[in-house]
Design a protein around this motif. Structure first.
Motif, PDB file in Angstrom:
ATOM      1  N   GLN A   9      17.405  19.879   8.825  1.00 52.88           N
ATOM      2  CA  GLN A   9      16.189  19.613   8.559  1.00 52.88           C
ATOM      3  C   GLN A   9      16.129  17.874   8.027  1.00 52.88           C
ATOM      4  OE1 GLN A   9      13.529  21.365   5.829  1.00 52.88           O
ATOM      5  NE2 GLN A   9      11.785  20.387   6.360  1.00 52.88           N
ATOM      6  N   VAL A  10      15.380  17.119   8.842  1.00 55.17           N
ATOM      7  CA  VAL A  10      15.399  15.844   8.631  1.00 55.17           C
ATOM      8  C   VAL A  10      13.849  15.321   8.314  1.00 55.17           C
ATOM      9  CG1 VAL A  10      15.944  13.454   9.439  1.00 55.17           C
ATOM     10  CG2 VAL A  10      17.249  15.340  10.126  1.00 55.17           C
ATOM     11  N   VAL A  11      13.779  14.745   7.089  1.00 54.98           N
ATOM     12  CA  VAL A  11      12.561  14.274   6.517  1.00 54.98           C
ATOM     13  C   VAL A  11      12.733  12.766   6.513  1.00 54.98           C
ATOM     14  CG1 VAL A  11      11.041  14.076   4.645  1.00 54.98           C
ATOM     15  CG2 VAL A  11      12.305  16.145   4.919  1.00 54.98           C
ATOM     16  N   ILE A  12      11.661  12.301   7.179  1.00 57.47           N
ATOM     17  CA  ILE A  12      11.381  10.616   7.384  1.00 57.47           C
ATOM     18  C   ILE A  12      10.219  10.323   6.612  1.00 57.47           C
ATOM     19  CG2 ILE A  12      11.173   8.764   9.055  1.00 57.47           C
ATOM     20  CD1 ILE A  12      12.437  10.500  11.059  1.00 57.47           C
ATOM     21  N   VAL A  13      10.609   9.378   5.648  1.00 54.12           N
ATOM     22  CA  VAL A  13       9.546   8.851   4.797  1.00 54.12           C
ATOM     23  C   VAL A  13       9.278   7.630   5.027  1.00 54.12           C
ATOM     24  CG1 VAL A  13       8.945   8.180   2.259  1.00 54.12           C
ATOM     25  CG2 VAL A  13      10.332  10.405   3.021  1.00 54.12           C
ATOM     26  N   SER A  14       8.029   7.281   5.542  1.00 56.26           N
ATOM     27  CA  SER A  14       7.602   5.886   6.059  1.00 56.26           C
ATOM     28  C   SER A  14       6.837   5.230   5.012  1.00 56.26           C
ATOM     29  CB  SER A  14       7.037   5.786   7.204  1.00 56.26           C
ATOM     30  OG  SER A  14       6.240   4.548   7.625  1.00 56.26           O
ATOM     31  N   SER A  15       6.991   4.046   4.183  1.00 55.49           N
ATOM     32  CA  SER A  15       6.355   3.121   3.546  1.00 55.49           C
ATOM     33  C   SER A  15       6.081   2.061   3.901  1.00 55.49           C
ATOM     34  CB  SER A  15       7.048   3.417   1.877  1.00 55.49           C
ATOM     35  OG  SER A  15       7.459   2.142   1.845  1.00 55.49           O
ATOM     36  N   SER A  16       4.802   2.004   4.418  1.00 56.38           N
ATOM     37  CA  SER A  16       4.355   0.570   4.826  1.00 56.38           C
ATOM     38  C   SER A  16       3.306   0.064   4.224  1.00 56.38           C
ATOM     39  CB  SER A  16       3.776   0.983   6.318  1.00 56.38           C
ATOM     40  OG  SER A  16       3.235  -0.244   6.990  1.00 56.38           O
ATOM     41  N   ILE A  17       3.497  -1.193   3.485  1.00 57.38           N
ATOM     42  CA  ILE A  17       2.626  -1.810   2.643  1.00 57.38           C
ATOM     43  C   ILE A  17       2.107  -3.062   3.553  1.00 57.38           C
ATOM     44  CG2 ILE A  17       2.208  -3.076   0.696  1.00 57.38           C
ATOM     45  CD1 ILE A  17       4.427  -1.600  -0.632  1.00 57.38           C
ATOM     46  N   SER A  18       0.841  -2.802   4.035  1.00 54.26           N
ATOM     47  CA  SER A  18       0.195  -4.042   4.692  1.00 54.26           C
ATOM     48  C   SER A  18      -0.405  -4.851   3.870  1.00 54.26           C
ATOM     49  CB  SER A  18      -0.781  -3.311   5.666  1.00 54.26           C
ATOM     50  OG  SER A  18      -1.897  -2.825   5.106  1.00 54.26           O
ATOM     51  N   GLU A  19      -0.259  -6.277   4.213  1.00 56.69           N
ATOM     52  CA  GLU A  19      -0.840  -7.491   3.418  1.00 56.69           C
ATOM     53  C   GLU A  19      -2.175  -7.337   4.026  1.00 56.69           C
ATOM     54  OE1 GLU A  19       1.999 -10.582   3.888  1.00 56.69           O
ATOM     55  OE2 GLU A  19       3.020  -9.838   2.476  1.00 56.69           O
ATOM     56  N   PRO A  20      -2.883  -8.097   3.228  1.00 60.80           N
ATOM     57  CA  PRO A  20      -4.455  -8.431   3.573  1.00 60.80           C
ATOM     58  C   PRO A  20      -4.510  -9.379   4.857  1.00 60.80           C
ATOM     59  CG  PRO A  20      -3.974  -9.262   1.340  1.00 60.80           C
ATOM     60  CD  PRO A  20      -2.876  -8.704   1.997  1.00 60.80           C
ATOM     61  N   ASP A  21      -5.590  -9.102   5.448  1.00 61.92           N
ATOM     62  CA  ASP A  21      -5.844  -9.918   6.756  1.00 61.92           C
ATOM     63  C   ASP A  21      -6.350 -11.409   6.433  1.00 61.92           C
ATOM     64  OD1 ASP A  21      -5.172  -7.711   8.495  1.00 61.92           O
ATOM     65  OD2 ASP A  21      -7.058  -6.935   8.558  1.00 61.92           O
ATOM     66  N   ASN A  22      -6.941 -11.543   5.261  1.00 59.18           N
ATOM     67  CA  ASN A  22      -7.560 -12.840   5.028  1.00 59.18           C
ATOM     68  C   ASN A  22      -6.189 -13.926   4.592  1.00 59.18           C
ATOM     69  OD1 ASN A  22      -6.917 -11.685   2.706  1.00 59.18           O
ATOM     70  ND2 ASN A  22      -8.659 -12.383   1.534  1.00 59.18           N
ATOM     71  N   ILE A  23      -5.130 -13.374   4.650  1.00 63.81           N
ATOM     72  CA  ILE A  23      -4.056 -14.615   4.141  1.00 63.81           C
ATOM     73  C   ILE A  23      -2.990 -14.314   4.879  1.00 63.81           C
ATOM     74  CG2 ILE A  23      -3.205 -12.778   2.077  1.00 63.81           C
ATOM     75  CD1 ILE A  23      -2.760 -15.417   0.510  1.00 63.81           C
TER      76      ILE A  23
END
Length: 105
Positions: A9-23
């Motif tokens: 079993q393979v568990v893939i953890v994705s952590s994506s922190i998106s930056e605000p669109d105004n900067i």
């Protein structure tokens, strides 16, 4: 001879922190810095912006609040008196936060 089946079993953890669109286009230079650092960024709209330097203990060691128009901005900060180490340059707007690392040597 028998058949052997191995199941993994393979568990893939994705952590994506998106930056605000105004900067956008946030850069901190020179990095590492010893005397003065420039924080450069672009805003898409007029914004109230809070810029902070935060040490690794989470303490805000410098901050400045500005009401800025849309477009490119370059903010110069004298870091000569700060303790040597790693800092987070944090830019806060109503839409979110952008963090960049700064090494002061």
């Amino acid at each position: 001879c028998g058949n052997v089946t191995i199941t993994q079993q393979v568990v893939i953890v994705s952590s994506s922190i998106s930056e605000p669109d105004n900067i956008a286009f946030v850069t901190v230079y020179p990095n590492p810095a010893s005397d003065q650092v420039t924080i450069s960024f672009e805003l898409t709209d007029h914004e109230n912006v809070l810029i902070e330097l935060v040490n690794m203990l989470g303490q805000v060691v410098w901050q400045q609040q500005e009401s800025l128009t849309s477009g490119k901005h370059d903010l110069k900060i004298n870091v000569q008196s700060f303790a040597k180490g790693v800092y987070n340059v944090r830019i806060k707007t109503k839409d979110g936060i952008v963090d960049r690392k700064l090494l002061h040597h």
